[in-house]
Each structure stands twice: as C-alpha cells, then as structure tokens.
Design an enzyme around this catalytic site. Structure first.
Site, PDB file in Angstrom:
ATOM      1  N   ASP A 140      29.533  44.018  44.331  1.00 30.68           N
ATOM      2  CA  ASP A 140      29.102  43.268  43.153  1.00 30.68           C
ATOM      3  C   ASP A 140      28.672  41.872  43.573  1.00 30.68           C
ATOM      4  O   ASP A 140      29.161  41.316  44.557  1.00 30.68           O
ATOM      5  CB  ASP A 140      30.237  43.170  42.134  1.00 30.68           C
ATOM      6  CG  ASP A 140      30.639  44.531  41.591  1.00 30.68           C
ATOM      7  OD1 ASP A 140      29.795  45.446  41.602  1.00 30.68           O
ATOM      8  OD2 ASP A 140      31.802  44.677  41.161  1.00 30.68           O
ATOM      9  N   ASP A 167      31.818  49.764  46.258  1.00 27.28           N
ATOM     10  CA  ASP A 167      30.545  49.182  45.837  1.00 27.28           C
ATOM     11  C   ASP A 167      30.588  47.675  46.058  1.00 27.28           C
ATOM     12  O   ASP A 167      31.632  47.111  46.372  1.00 27.28           O
ATOM     13  CB  ASP A 167      30.236  49.509  44.372  1.00 27.28           C
ATOM     14  CG  ASP A 167      31.442  49.296  43.462  1.00 27.28           C
ATOM     15  OD1 ASP A 167      32.171  48.306  43.671  1.00 27.28           O
ATOM     16  OD2 ASP A 167      31.661  50.114  42.557  1.00 27.28           O
ATOM     17  N   ASP A 209      41.455  37.808  37.962  1.00 26.73           N
ATOM     18  CA  ASP A 209      42.869  38.111  37.823  1.00 26.73           C
ATOM     19  C   ASP A 209      43.712  37.712  39.030  1.00 26.73           C
ATOM     20  O   ASP A 209      44.613  36.891  38.942  1.00 26.73           O
ATOM     21  CB  ASP A 209      43.078  39.586  37.473  1.00 26.73           C
ATOM     22  CG  ASP A 209      42.241  40.517  38.325  1.00 26.73           C
ATOM     23  OD1 ASP A 209      41.721  40.095  39.380  1.00 26.73           O
ATOM     24  OD2 ASP A 209      42.095  41.695  37.937  1.00 26.73           O
TER      25      ASP A 209
END
Length: 449
Positions: A75, A73, A150
C-alpha cells in the site's frame, strides 16, 4: 580501486537522523532494498514523487519486510488527494464512500493509494455512547497519518527513492524487538475501534510478536465493546484470522484472552467438547497447511467445518423429537445459520455450499445399490469427502467409512461391485406389497344398490 576499497573499509557506520518528529533510518541499518518493493508500488511512488507529491510504501508491507516475510500486498500513502492521484495515473479508479482510496492497476497488480489522514481531536470526534469513532475521514499530513494508525509496527513509511524508513513512534525498534505496541492510550484506541482488539490478537499470532503489556491489559475489560461492531466488519476480521495461515495460533490467542465468546457459536461451545475441539483444530490446521502450500481455500468449507457440531447437536435434538433424519437436518441447518447470522454476517452466498456439504454427510453411510455411484456424481462430492475425512480423523465416525470411500473412488468396476453392501445393510428389506386381487367368486356377488 584502492581508494574505493579504503573508503568502504573506513566508512562511517550508518546512523539514524531526526527530521522533525521522525526518526529516519537509512538502508545501511534496516537493509530493506528498493528491489524488494513490488513493481507497481515502485511505479506509484516514483510517479507521485515526480509529480511533486510525497509518497511512501506504508503499513504491513514495511513491517513484513523488516521481519523477513514476503508481504501480501503493498500500500502507498501520499499527500496527494484522490483526484490528484487519479490525474497522475491513467489506469486507476477512486473507490470508497466514507474515505476515498485510489486503486492503481499495473497488469494484475493493484496498488491501493490512500491520502494522509489526520487524527480527530477528542472534542471534535463523532462517537457513539461507547466511544467508537463514527467518522474518521479527514485529510492530514504524514505525521498525523502515522499517529492515527493502530500499532507502531504498522506506522512505518518506506521511501523507495532514498531507501529510508520514516518512523514517528519507534516502530522500527518495536518491530526488531518483536513487540506489538499500540500508538497512544490503548483503552482509548480500543474504544474508538473495538476491532483493534481482534487485530492485536491476529497480528500477534501471525507474526509471532509479543503484545506489549500496556497494549494487552485493557482487552479483558473492554471485550464487550465487540458487541457494538457492525456484523460485516466483524466477519471481515474473523475471516482474516481464519485465512491468515495461522488460524490455530489465532484461536489459541483468542481463548487465552477470553475474546472467543460471541464471535462464533463453535468458539463458545465446541471448544469445550473433546471431539468438537479436535474436529475444529483439524479443520484449521488443514486450512493453514493448504495456505502454506498456496492452495485455494473455500471460506464456505471452513464455515461449514466450524459450525458442524452446532448443526449436529441440533439435528440429533430434532430426531429425538420424532423428526425423520432429512427434515431434521434441514431444520437444524436453518436454526444454526439463523443464530449465527445474528452474531456474524456470514454472506448468504455461502449457505448453499455449506448445506450441501452437511447434507451429503448423511449419504456417505449409504453404500448399497446405486446410491454410492450417484453420490460420486454430486458436484460437491470432493468437498464433502474431505469433510468426511476430518470427521473420521477426529473420531466422530469410524475410520473404516473414510477408507471405504477412498478405495471406492479409485476402484475398478468389478471391485466396486464387490464392495457394495447388501440392500438394507443386513436388515430385512421391506417392500410394499401390492394388494391381492379378489378371487373370481367374489365377482358373482351382487353389487349393492
């Protein structure tokens, strides 16, 4: 024409440029074209930029495109607030409580839009006694948003309008070098969110990227922090591992880094048993293969497979105590699910499917009379049969049993009648005899007073 040709031949090679603290990598270097971005993500970034906001495709999608993978997907991150995003796109909705996101719909595609977040300063951070962040929902700018992510490979911002990548932490170089590196001090970042240790293992296994030594070093010492993670979050990350299409590699990485203890009983116990380990690995390989073929995978079936040998051990224990097989199985199932739920919040909606698959295993041994026909009519027969084949392949039960059921399903009526075993499978059939009537002479006896 000649002028254009000469311009192409003698043009200057594409180079990165620096804008503020970001490296801006041009299309000529990274090669990710706007056409590789989904229709919805293009429309979202175009719409937000036209409204005067910053908007970029972020995270795993950019990373995967650089690795020549197809993103699951796309984002988008922006400096627009959720309310502002909502005003730009009519078909959208705001979701979330702790940190609000916007889902923008384009047909069947849903694009998740987040507002740039900032890193919370240590003195202002709300943490528990182990250092885990309890609040992380403060808006910020693009650079701050990159810093709070992260891994460097996940902190890349792609602008479809210019086809440039904005990189604040040399994530582009790390991605090209197949290196997974933590942004900031790894030990601090793991304390903020212990699930990052599992993400490091999952992404390393899934993407074939090597964990940077400093990123890997603290994991062994800090793995106990996973005990403080809410069960729902732990379940979410474990499911991502198991349904990543690379579950075998994930489990192997978990074992290598000694992170498997405490996540699932099977990882504590079953992987130490030859038959159990073979069964689990077969189940995981089967799942990976189905995902690679874009076939559906049932989490309930997978959990049933992963917990089966725990159920089997408990079932045998109850039978040794004198319980009959079916009550013993019910007790074993309840024990294992209760134990597992204390560690990992497997949703109750999976319980019924798992229990049906487990209970039907007892009925595959019954191949006489009408029992096989009734078993074929069970709604979960196919799932239970696939489960049986895993047991056969692992050596837990005889291959002959699987072959019998394979043939019986497709056989003609005449052939099925031939295949049925004698009642009692060779044992003397026991029938309850009706009590004999008393002889007529007894009727002459006088009744007692």
């Amino acid at each position: 024409m000649i002028k254009k040709f000469l311009k192409r031949v003698f043009r200057k090679p594409a180079r990165t440029k620096t804008v503020g603290n970001a490296q801006v990598i041009p299309f000529g270097l990274h090669g990710v074209a706007r056409e590789q971005i989904s229709y919805g993500a293009q429309k979202v970034t175009d719409g937000l930029q036209a409204a005067g906001y910053q908007a970029y495709v972020v995270g795993g999608a950019v990373r995967d495109l650089l690795l020549d993978r197809i993103p699951k997907d796309f984002d988008v991150a922006t400096d627009a607030t959720p309310e502002e995003v909502r005003r730009v796109f009519r078909r959208s909705r705001i979701i979330g409580r702790r940190f609000r996101l916007v889902h923008v719909m384009f047909g069947e595609e849903v694009v998740e839009v987040s507002t740039f977040r900032s890193m919370i300063e240590a003195e202002d951070a709300e943490t528990d006694e182990h250092g885990r962040l309890l609040r992380d929902n403060q808006f910020g700018d693009q650079e701050q948003d990159a810093a709070r992510r992260d891994f460097t490979a996940n902190a890349l911002f792609y602008d479809p309008s210019t086809q440039e990548i904005h990189d604040f932490h040399r994530g582009y170089d790390d991605t090209r070098n197949q290196l997974l590196r933590m942004i900031g001090d790894p030990a601090t970042r793991y304390r903020e969110d212990p699930v990052r240790m599992l993400r490091a293992v999952r992404l390393s296994a899934k993407l074939g990227m090597k964990l940077e030594p400093a990123t890997a070093a603290p994991i062994g010492k800090l793995k106990g922090l996973l005990d403080n993670v809410p069960e729902a979050r732990l379940l979410d990350e474990v499911l991502k591992m198991l349904l990543s299409g690379h579950s075998v590699e994930c489990i192997q990485h978990l074992r290598k880094m000694h992170l498997h203890h405490g996540l699932l009983p099977l990882l504590d116990v079953i992987l130490e048993q030859p038959v159990g380990e073979k069964f689990v690995m077969l189940a995981l390989r089967n799942t990976d293969e189905r995902l690679s073929q874009e076939k559906p995978v049932s989490p309930a079936f997978l959990f049933a497979a992963l917990l089966w040998h725990e159920v089997l051990t408990a079932w045998q224990s109850y039978q040794k105590q004198g319980e009959r097989p079916i009550p013993a199985m019910h007790a074993a199932m309840d024990d294992v699910l209760a134990k597992q739920r204390a560690q990992l919040a497997i949703p109750h909606r999976h319980d019924a499917v798992m229990k049906e698959i487990w209970l039907l295993q007892l009925r595959f041994e019954q191949r006489a009379g009408q029992r096989p026909f009734r078993l074929l009519e069970q709604p979960r027969f196919r799932a239970a049969y696939d489960f049986l084949l895993l047991r056969c392949a692992s050596g837990e039960v005889d291959q002959e049993l699987g072959l019998w059921w394979d043939e019986f399903q497709e056989a003609s009526t005449e052939r099925r009648a031939e295949m049925l075993q004698p009642e009692g499978a060779g044992e003397k059939k026991r029938r309850r005899r009706k009590p004999r009537k008393k002889p007529a002479a007894a009727a002459t006896e006088e009744p007692s007073a």
